[in-house]
Design an enzyme around this catalytic site. Structure first.
Site, PDB file in Angstrom:
ATOM      1  N   HIS A  12       0.841  -1.204   0.000  1.00  0.00           N
ATOM      2  CA  HIS A  12       0.000   0.000   0.000  1.00  0.00           C
ATOM      3  C   HIS A  12       0.871   1.247   0.000  1.00  0.00           C
ATOM      4  O   HIS A  12       0.433   2.323  -0.377  1.00  0.00           O
ATOM      5  CB  HIS A  12      -0.977   0.004   1.185  1.00  0.00           C
ATOM      6  CG  HIS A  12      -0.315   0.110   2.520  1.00  0.00           C
ATOM      7  ND1 HIS A  12       0.477  -0.884   3.028  1.00  0.00           N
ATOM      8  CD2 HIS A  12      -0.308   1.092   3.440  1.00  0.00           C
ATOM      9  CE1 HIS A  12       0.945  -0.514   4.198  1.00  0.00           C
ATOM     10  NE2 HIS A  12       0.489   0.686   4.477  1.00  0.00           N
TER      11      HIS A  12
ATOM     12  N   LYS B 151       4.617  -2.331  11.880  1.00  0.00           N
ATOM     13  CA  LYS B 151       5.688  -1.530  12.485  1.00  0.00           C
ATOM     14  C   LYS B 151       5.849  -0.193  11.755  1.00  0.00           C
ATOM     15  O   LYS B 151       5.909   0.867  12.366  1.00  0.00           O
ATOM     16  CB  LYS B 151       6.986  -2.343  12.381  1.00  0.00           C
ATOM     17  CG  LYS B 151       8.098  -1.876  13.254  1.00  0.00           C
ATOM     18  CD  LYS B 151       9.295  -2.792  13.109  1.00  0.00           C
ATOM     19  CE  LYS B 151       9.045  -4.174  13.663  1.00  0.00           C
ATOM     20  NZ  LYS B 151      10.272  -4.986  13.733  1.00  0.00           N
TER      21      LYS B 151
ATOM     22  N   ASP C 135       4.977   5.724  11.543  1.00  0.00           N
ATOM     23  CA  ASP C 135       4.795   6.646  10.416  1.00  0.00           C
ATOM     24  C   ASP C 135       5.942   6.612   9.413  1.00  0.00           C
ATOM     25  O   ASP C 135       6.414   7.661   8.962  1.00  0.00           O
ATOM     26  CB  ASP C 135       4.625   8.086  10.929  1.00  0.00           C
ATOM     27  CG  ASP C 135       3.162   8.406  11.173  1.00  0.00           C
ATOM     28  OD1 ASP C 135       2.319   7.743  10.551  1.00  0.00           O
ATOM     29  OD2 ASP C 135       2.891   9.293  11.990  1.00  0.00           O
TER      30      ASP C 135
ATOM     31  N   LYS D 155      10.103  -9.054   4.287  1.00  0.00           N
ATOM     32  CA  LYS D 155      11.155  -9.698   5.086  1.00  0.00           C
ATOM     33  C   LYS D 155      11.801 -10.799   4.263  1.00  0.00           C
ATOM     34  O   LYS D 155      11.146 -11.412   3.418  1.00  0.00           O
ATOM     35  CB  LYS D 155      10.553 -10.325   6.355  1.00  0.00           C
ATOM     36  CG  LYS D 155      11.562 -10.529   7.454  1.00  0.00           C
ATOM     37  CD  LYS D 155      11.837  -9.240   8.170  1.00  0.00           C
ATOM     38  CE  LYS D 155      12.810  -9.380   9.292  1.00  0.00           C
ATOM     39  NZ  LYS D 155      12.876  -8.167  10.105  1.00  0.00           N
TER      40      LYS D 155
HETATM   41  P1  NAD Z   1      22.204 -10.542  16.035  1.00  0.00           P
HETATM   42  O1  NAD Z   1      22.491 -11.738  15.204  1.00  0.00           O
HETATM   43  O2  NAD Z   1      23.079  -9.356  15.938  1.00  0.00           O
HETATM   44  O3  NAD Z   1      22.131 -10.935  17.586  1.00  0.00           O
HETATM   45  C1  NAD Z   1      21.392 -12.005  18.087  1.00  0.00           C
HETATM   46  C2  NAD Z   1      22.041 -12.383  19.405  1.00  0.00           C
HETATM   47  O4  NAD Z   1      21.233 -13.391  20.028  1.00  0.00           O
HETATM   48  C3  NAD Z   1      23.439 -12.963  19.245  1.00  0.00           C
HETATM   49  O5  NAD Z   1      24.295 -12.405  20.212  1.00  0.00           O
HETATM   50  C4  NAD Z   1      23.226 -14.459  19.457  1.00  0.00           C
HETATM   51  O6  NAD Z   1      24.378 -15.100  19.973  1.00  0.00           O
HETATM   52  C5  NAD Z   1      22.094 -14.441  20.457  1.00  0.00           C
HETATM   53  N1  NAD Z   1      21.326 -15.690  20.476  1.00  0.00           N
HETATM   54  C6  NAD Z   1      21.023 -16.497  19.441  1.00  0.00           C
HETATM   55  N2  NAD Z   1      20.330 -17.559  19.872  1.00  0.00           N
HETATM   56  C7  NAD Z   1      20.191 -17.408  21.195  1.00  0.00           C
HETATM   57  C8  NAD Z   1      19.575 -18.174  22.210  1.00  0.00           C
HETATM   58  N3  NAD Z   1      18.964 -19.327  21.938  1.00  0.00           N
HETATM   59  N4  NAD Z   1      19.601 -17.713  23.477  1.00  0.00           N
HETATM   60  C9  NAD Z   1      20.236 -16.562  23.770  1.00  0.00           C
HETATM   61  N5  NAD Z   1      20.848 -15.800  22.860  1.00  0.00           N
HETATM   62  C10 NAD Z   1      20.829 -16.215  21.588  1.00  0.00           C
HETATM   63  O7  NAD Z   1      20.678 -10.167  15.695  1.00  0.00           O
HETATM   64  P2  NAD Z   1      19.951  -8.789  15.916  1.00  0.00           P
HETATM   65  O8  NAD Z   1      20.050  -8.005  14.676  1.00  0.00           O
HETATM   66  O9  NAD Z   1      20.350  -8.211  17.213  1.00  0.00           O
HETATM   67  O10 NAD Z   1      18.425  -9.286  15.985  1.00  0.00           O
HETATM   68  C11 NAD Z   1      17.891  -9.850  17.165  1.00  0.00           C
HETATM   69  C12 NAD Z   1      16.385  -9.794  17.077  1.00  0.00           C
HETATM   70  O11 NAD Z   1      15.976  -8.435  16.889  1.00  0.00           O
HETATM   71  C13 NAD Z   1      15.756 -10.574  15.935  1.00  0.00           C
HETATM   72  O12 NAD Z   1      14.493 -11.053  16.349  1.00  0.00           O
HETATM   73  C14 NAD Z   1      15.553  -9.513  14.870  1.00  0.00           C
HETATM   74  O13 NAD Z   1      14.515  -9.853  13.972  1.00  0.00           O
HETATM   75  C15 NAD Z   1      15.165  -8.340  15.730  1.00  0.00           C
HETATM   76  N6  NAD Z   1      15.365  -7.036  15.089  1.00  0.00           N
HETATM   77  C16 NAD Z   1      16.584  -6.636  14.637  1.00  0.00           C
HETATM   78  C17 NAD Z   1      16.731  -5.378  14.065  1.00  0.00           C
HETATM   79  C18 NAD Z   1      18.070  -4.849  13.623  1.00  0.00           C
HETATM   80  O14 NAD Z   1      18.132  -3.665  13.214  1.00  0.00           O
HETATM   81  N7  NAD Z   1      19.129  -5.599  13.684  1.00  0.00           N
HETATM   82  C19 NAD Z   1      15.611  -4.544  13.917  1.00  0.00           C
HETATM   83  C20 NAD Z   1      14.373  -4.974  14.414  1.00  0.00           C
HETATM   84  C21 NAD Z   1      14.275  -6.223  14.997  1.00  0.00           C
END
Ligand code: NAD
Length: 475
Positions: free
Chosen positions: A70, A99, A104, A111
């Site tokens: 959209h 989100k 906004d 994804k």
């Molecule tokens: P990342 O890979 O940088 O970090 C993930 C961390 O989680 C790592 O340190 C990893 O070792 C740890 N991890 C993995 N499995 C685990 C477990 N079973 N128990 C404990 N720790 C564990 O990833 P990220 O970019 O920080 O993303 C993390 C979450 O945030 C995801 O759900 C992602 O979709 C969400 N997210 C990320 C962003 C972004 O800008 N990077 C934005 C919005 C949402």
């Protein structure tokens, strides 16, 4: 991983998101079929491709889902993880739609994911795999500055985004906006200052905004400000590290527990977040971190006593089995989908507020939007006006000093006469976005009797905006 297994016994991630949307639609009394339109995923691409690894071809499988168009481009990260499937990618794409609307950002939701454990490959192999995945997405119309713009997510970061941007540029050297095909790039390659920290920074701003509302702090059974609050973080990656770092170094909070893949480390007096991160980088885990207690069962620490619990690793970690035992006063969803639908209602009944992912981790997409604008404008924020504002600040200082015959203190002088650079402007834009969005969430909660919690209110904010757009332009 036990967490994942337990969560998968319940609703699938996609169903979990759909249930939340259904609930919001019911509360809003929307009966014109908008719900079905909202829940359907516009398109999904699955690709499988070979890449030569150590002399032999290895097949990699990935997806890119576009949930809504959209607004264009559609926006959302690309994750590299050993466990990814279409259901997860579609659920995450849907979350991106909501989100973007909440904060906004004028984008649709998308994804991508590739089944890949990045720790098992060498740098040049990862580069070959990433570039090949990018070519698949570009060739099939799932990556371009106008239609679909990826960003980093779990297992990917600026380096991978740089490779993808370069692949796009090589294929379309005449596209003057080629750098806007992807966000989260390194600053030297068209990225924006503040993108790497943005998601964690946005969570900090979200938590700060909650603490500006004493009645919300009270709702969580807490008092006062962030100073001294006990925080447990799961996942010290991009999101978890930045939020933990900023809350401790700028707001006086104490990180009393860090949960990682190999277990958790605990210290009631507070852990040095930067030191824990260095330890993880050096040793691969949190075990043996000096001055802390090690708990091999990391997921058990989600149930430890703390003021704020920030699951920032993966989805489904707080589920119907452990939700009744969670002791945190407030849960802040750093990861996408860490609290399942079933757990959400258990926590609600127990009076534990959850700041939802679709709001609090939206800092990443907000700053990605700024980066996309920067790439289309071909100029960094602040470049044109920085010295102008600096000169204006100095004039104001001179005027004050002449009119009052006093000297403005040096600390104030440097603040007044500072021209904002890109970092300042990005942080300020992000702060404003997070504050306004929280206020809209509170207002939606007021307006709809059934919206008892932040998540429902946030979904309502999003659905109101998307429904308006659908009705205006058609489905
Ligand atoms: P990342 O890979 O940088 O970090 C993930 C961390 O989680 C790592 O340190 C990893 O070792 C740890 N991890 C993995 N499995 C685990 C477990 N079973 N128990 C404990 N720790 C564990 O990833 P990220 O970019 O920080 O993303 C993390 C979450 O945030 C995801 O759900 C992602 O979709 C969400 N997210 C990320 C962003 C972004 O800008 N990077 C934005 C919005 C949402």
């Amino acid at each position: 991983m036990p967490d994942q297994k337990t969560a998968k016994e319940g609703l699938k991630f996609r169903e979990s998101v759909d249930r939340m949307v259904d609930h919001a639609i019911e509360i809003m009394n929307l009966d014109d079929g908008i719900g079905e339109a909202l829940k359907s995923c516009a398109s999904v691409l699955q690709v499988s491709f070979p890449v030569e690894i150590d002399g032999k071809p290895e097949i990699f499988t990935g997806w890119r889902a576009t949930h809504s168009e959209h607004r264009l481009p559609s926006k959302g990260g690309i994750r590299f993880a050993p466990v990814v499937d279409q259901d997860e990618v579609e659920a995450l794409a849907a979350l991106m739609t909501y989100k973007c609307a909440i904060v906004d950002v004028p984008f649709g939701g998308s994804k991508g994911g590739l089944v890949l454990d990045p720790t098992k490959y060498k740098r040049h192999q990862l580069e070959a795999i990433t570039r090949r995945f990018a070519r698949e997405l570009i060739g099939k119309g799932f990556l371009s500055p106008a239609q679909n713009v990826p960003a980093p997510d779990m297992g990917t970061g600026p380096r991978e985004m740089g490779w993808i941007a370069d692949t796009y540029r090589q294929l379309f050297p005449d596209d003057i906006n080629c750098m806007a095909a992807i966000t989260g790039k390194p600053v030297e390659h068209g990225g924006i200052r503040g993108r790497n920290e943005a998601t964690g920074r946005g969570i900090q701003y979200a938590v700060r905004e909650l603490f500006r509302h004493p009645e919300e702090v009270e709702r969580a059974g807490l008092r006062g400000g962030l100073d001294g609050k006990r925080v447990i973080v799961q996942g010290l990656g991009n999101v978890g590290y930045h939020v933990a770092h900023f809350l401790t170094t700028e707001d006086g909070a104490r990180v009393t527990g860090v949960i990682e893949r190999d277990g958790a480390v605990l210290n009631p007096d507070g852990l040095n977040v930067d030191a824990v991160r260095s330890h993880i980088r050096e040793t691969g885990g949190v075990k043996d971190f000096p001055g802390a207690t090690f708990e091999p069962d990391g997921s058990a620490v989600l149930e430890h006593d703390c003021d704020i619990l920030i699951p920032a690793a993966l989805e489904g970690v707080i589920h119907e089995n452990n939700a009744p035992r969670v002791k945190a006063n407030l849960i802040v969803e750093g990861a996408n989908g860490p609290v399942t639908y079933e757990a959400d209602s258990i926590l609600q009944d127990r009076g534990i507020p959850v700041m939802p992912d679709a709001y609090c981790n939206a800092g990443g997409v907000t700053v990605s939007y700024f980066e996309w604008l920067r790439n289309l404008n071909h100029v960094r924020f602040g470049r044109v006006e920085k010295r102008f504002h600096e000169a204006r600040g100095n004039q104001i200082i001179r005027a004050i000093e002449e009119a009052t015959d006093t000297t403005v203190p040096a600390s104030l002088r440097s603040q007044i006469a500072k021209g904002a650079d890109e970092f300042d402007l990005v942080r300020s834009g992000l702060d404003d976005t997070m504050r306004l969005a929280f206020q809209e969430i509170l207002s939606a909660r007021e307006r709809y009797e059934g919206a008892r919690d932040y998540r429902m209110a946030a979904f309502i904010v999003a659905i109101e905006k998307i429904a308006r757009s659908y009705r205006d332009i058609g489905y």
